[in-house]
Design a protein around this motif. Structure first.
Motif, PDB file in Angstrom:
ATOM      1  N   ASP A 105       0.836  -1.210  -0.108  1.00  0.00           N
ATOM      2  CA  ASP A 105      -0.080  -0.130  -0.021  1.00  0.00           C
ATOM      3  C   ASP A 105       1.084   1.291   0.006  1.00  0.00           C
ATOM      4  O   ASP A 105       0.607   2.244  -0.580  1.00  0.00           O
ATOM      5  CB  ASP A 105      -1.036   0.192   1.129  1.00  0.00           C
ATOM      6  CG  ASP A 105      -2.267  -0.985   1.018  1.00  0.00           C
ATOM      7  OD1 ASP A 105      -2.448  -1.067   0.001  1.00  0.00           O
ATOM      8  OD2 ASP A 105      -2.805  -1.195   1.767  1.00  0.00           O
ATOM      9  N   ALA A 106       1.813   1.317   0.896  1.00  0.00           N
ATOM     10  CA  ALA A 106       2.782   2.465   1.002  1.00  0.00           C
ATOM     11  C   ALA A 106       3.723   2.504  -0.308  1.00  0.00           C
ATOM     12  O   ALA A 106       3.678   3.877  -0.996  1.00  0.00           O
ATOM     13  CB  ALA A 106       3.695   2.326   2.151  1.00  0.00           C
ATOM     14  N   SER A 108       2.547   1.465  -3.219  1.00  0.00           N
ATOM     15  CA  SER A 108       1.628   1.939  -4.394  1.00  0.00           C
ATOM     16  C   SER A 108       1.472   3.423  -4.424  1.00  0.00           C
ATOM     17  O   SER A 108       1.160   4.006  -5.750  1.00  0.00           O
ATOM     18  CB  SER A 108       0.541   1.068  -4.342  1.00  0.00           C
ATOM     19  OG  SER A 108       0.890  -0.267  -4.608  1.00  0.00           O
ATOM     20  N   ASP A 109       1.066   3.853  -3.217  1.00  0.00           N
ATOM     21  CA  ASP A 109       1.024   5.333  -3.025  1.00  0.00           C
ATOM     22  C   ASP A 109       2.243   6.154  -3.481  1.00  0.00           C
ATOM     23  O   ASP A 109       2.025   7.287  -4.339  1.00  0.00           O
ATOM     24  CB  ASP A 109       0.537   5.686  -1.562  1.00  0.00           C
ATOM     25  CG  ASP A 109      -0.676   5.141  -1.277  1.00  0.00           C
ATOM     26  OD1 ASP A 109      -1.348   5.100  -2.102  1.00  0.00           O
ATOM     27  OD2 ASP A 109      -0.855   5.383  -0.014  1.00  0.00           O
ATOM     28  N   ARG A 110       3.446   5.532  -3.150  1.00  0.00           N
ATOM     29  CA  ARG A 110       4.323   6.658  -3.736  1.00  0.00           C
ATOM     30  C   ARG A 110       4.626   6.330  -5.312  1.00  0.00           C
ATOM     31  O   ARG A 110       4.864   7.452  -5.790  1.00  0.00           O
ATOM     32  CB  ARG A 110       5.884   5.670  -3.323  1.00  0.00           C
ATOM     33  CG  ARG A 110       7.051   6.452  -3.416  1.00  0.00           C
ATOM     34  CD  ARG A 110       8.248   5.730  -2.518  1.00  0.00           C
ATOM     35  NE  ARG A 110       8.001   5.464  -1.323  1.00  0.00           N
ATOM     36  CZ  ARG A 110       8.806   4.810  -0.665  1.00  0.00           C
ATOM     37  NH1 ARG A 110       9.903   4.409  -1.153  1.00  0.00           N
ATOM     38  NH2 ARG A 110       8.633   4.684   0.621  1.00  0.00           N
ATOM     39  N   ALA A 112       2.095   6.118  -7.399  1.00  0.00           N
ATOM     40  CA  ALA A 112       0.929   7.094  -7.961  1.00  0.00           C
ATOM     41  C   ALA A 112       1.628   8.352  -7.896  1.00  0.00           C
ATOM     42  O   ALA A 112       1.264   9.179  -8.697  1.00  0.00           O
ATOM     43  CB  ALA A 112      -0.409   6.724  -7.143  1.00  0.00           C
ATOM     44  N   ALA A 113       2.067   8.930  -6.768  1.00  0.00           N
ATOM     45  CA  ALA A 113       2.609   9.942  -6.621  1.00  0.00           C
ATOM     46  C   ALA A 113       3.623  10.262  -7.615  1.00  0.00           C
ATOM     47  O   ALA A 113       3.763  11.529  -8.105  1.00  0.00           O
ATOM     48  CB  ALA A 113       3.201  10.280  -5.238  1.00  0.00           C
TER      49      ALA A 113
END
Length: 295
Positions: A105-106, A108-110, A112-113
């Motif tokens: 999750d962490a 994947s957020d990175r 996307a950013a």
């Protein structure tokens, strides 16, 4: 189909698979390919039945079994027989698996950013809006509509959800027992038909058809689940019912609707139905419509 459209879809697929790292053997550098990572994400902290995972992801049974065995060998999940039906295996994340899901999750957020960061605010907003539109259209294309026995568990879930919504929206509520216009026996062959829409293996809408006489059918129970609204699903259900009505030999279709269902009125008028006088004794109906089928 336009060859230029096909070429654009293929270009888009190549760009996306490269951008998100789908080609990497170690997705997000966690030591396993995207297929295993995605399956672990879908199992999640709450677990999931293997049958549901297969339907949701559109996976072959053999391939899903291999992915599950691999995740189990890595100590990330446990697969146990279901209760009360042992054939319905259930996958649950272990403590190690839940930690791995959090790490994904962490990361994947990175990721996307990192896709958004090079763009100025205006282009970033355009990209996010375009992604939302692509998601909605791909979801719409993934919906499957097929006949279903009206007494099945999924059909009854749709009808129950539909009736609860009617109870909330109708002035004075809604009592299914008082609406005798579509008993289950009338919605099954040879005198009727019930269809179910599924997205990712889950029911998201329904519709039904019943015989009035040899030349006339009646549309009933057209409903779309709230999460699937905006995908054009109600129109697809209506179009499918009209096609089935033609195969059943009907020349005319009729339907009724409540005054509160304004979006349904707009749907039927746009689909070529015209308003007519009362043709049934449904206590919840305020408007009646009819359409002559082509051919």
């Amino acid at each position: 189909m336009d060859t230029r459209e096909i070429a654009q879809v293929r270009r888009f697929n190549r760009v996306v698979t490269q951008a998100v790292g789908a080609l990497d053997q170690s997705y997000l550098e966690r030591g396993r390919p995207l297929g295993e990572a995605r399956l672990l994400f879908e199992i999640g902290a709450d677990g999931a039945e293997a049958r549901a995972l297969r339907a949701r992801l559109g996976l072959d049974a053999g391939y899903l079994s291999r992915l599950l065995r691999s995740l189990e060998a890595q100590g990330l999940i446990e697969v146990v027989p279901g209760r009360p039906d042992a054939r319905r295996r259930r996958a649950s994340a272990t403590t190690t698996g839940r930690a791995e899901i959090a790490a994904y999750d962490a990361l994947s957020d990175r990721l996307a950013a990192s896709l958004l960061a090079p763009l100025d605010p205006a282009r970033r907003a355009r990209l996010v809006a375009a992604m939302g539109e692509v998601e909605r259209l791909l979801s719409a294309a993934a919906v499957e509509i097929a006949p279903e026995p009206p007494a099945s568990a999924e059909a009854q879930w749709c009808l129950g959800s539909y009736f609860r919504e009617l109870a909330d929206r109708f002035e004075g509520g809604f009592d299914p027992a008082a609406d005798r216009s579509a008993p289950a026996a009338d919605l099954a062959p040879p005198n009727g038909l019930f269809i179910l829409a599924r997205l990712g293996g889950e029911p998201v809408g329904c519709g039904a058809l019943k015989r009035i006489d040899d030349a006339t059918g009646e549309i009933k129970r057209v409903w779309t689940a709230p999460p699937a609204r905006g995908l054009g699903l109600a129109r697809r259900i209506l179009d499918r019912l009209e096609a089935e009505a033609g195969r059943m030999g009907f020349a005319v279709l009729r339907l009724d609707t409540n005054k509160a269902l304004t979006e349904a009125h707009a749907l039927y008028l746009k689909a070529g139905y015209r308003e007519i006088g009362r043709f049934n004794d449904n206590p919840y109906a305020h408007r009646w419509f009819e359409k002559r089928l082509a051919g």
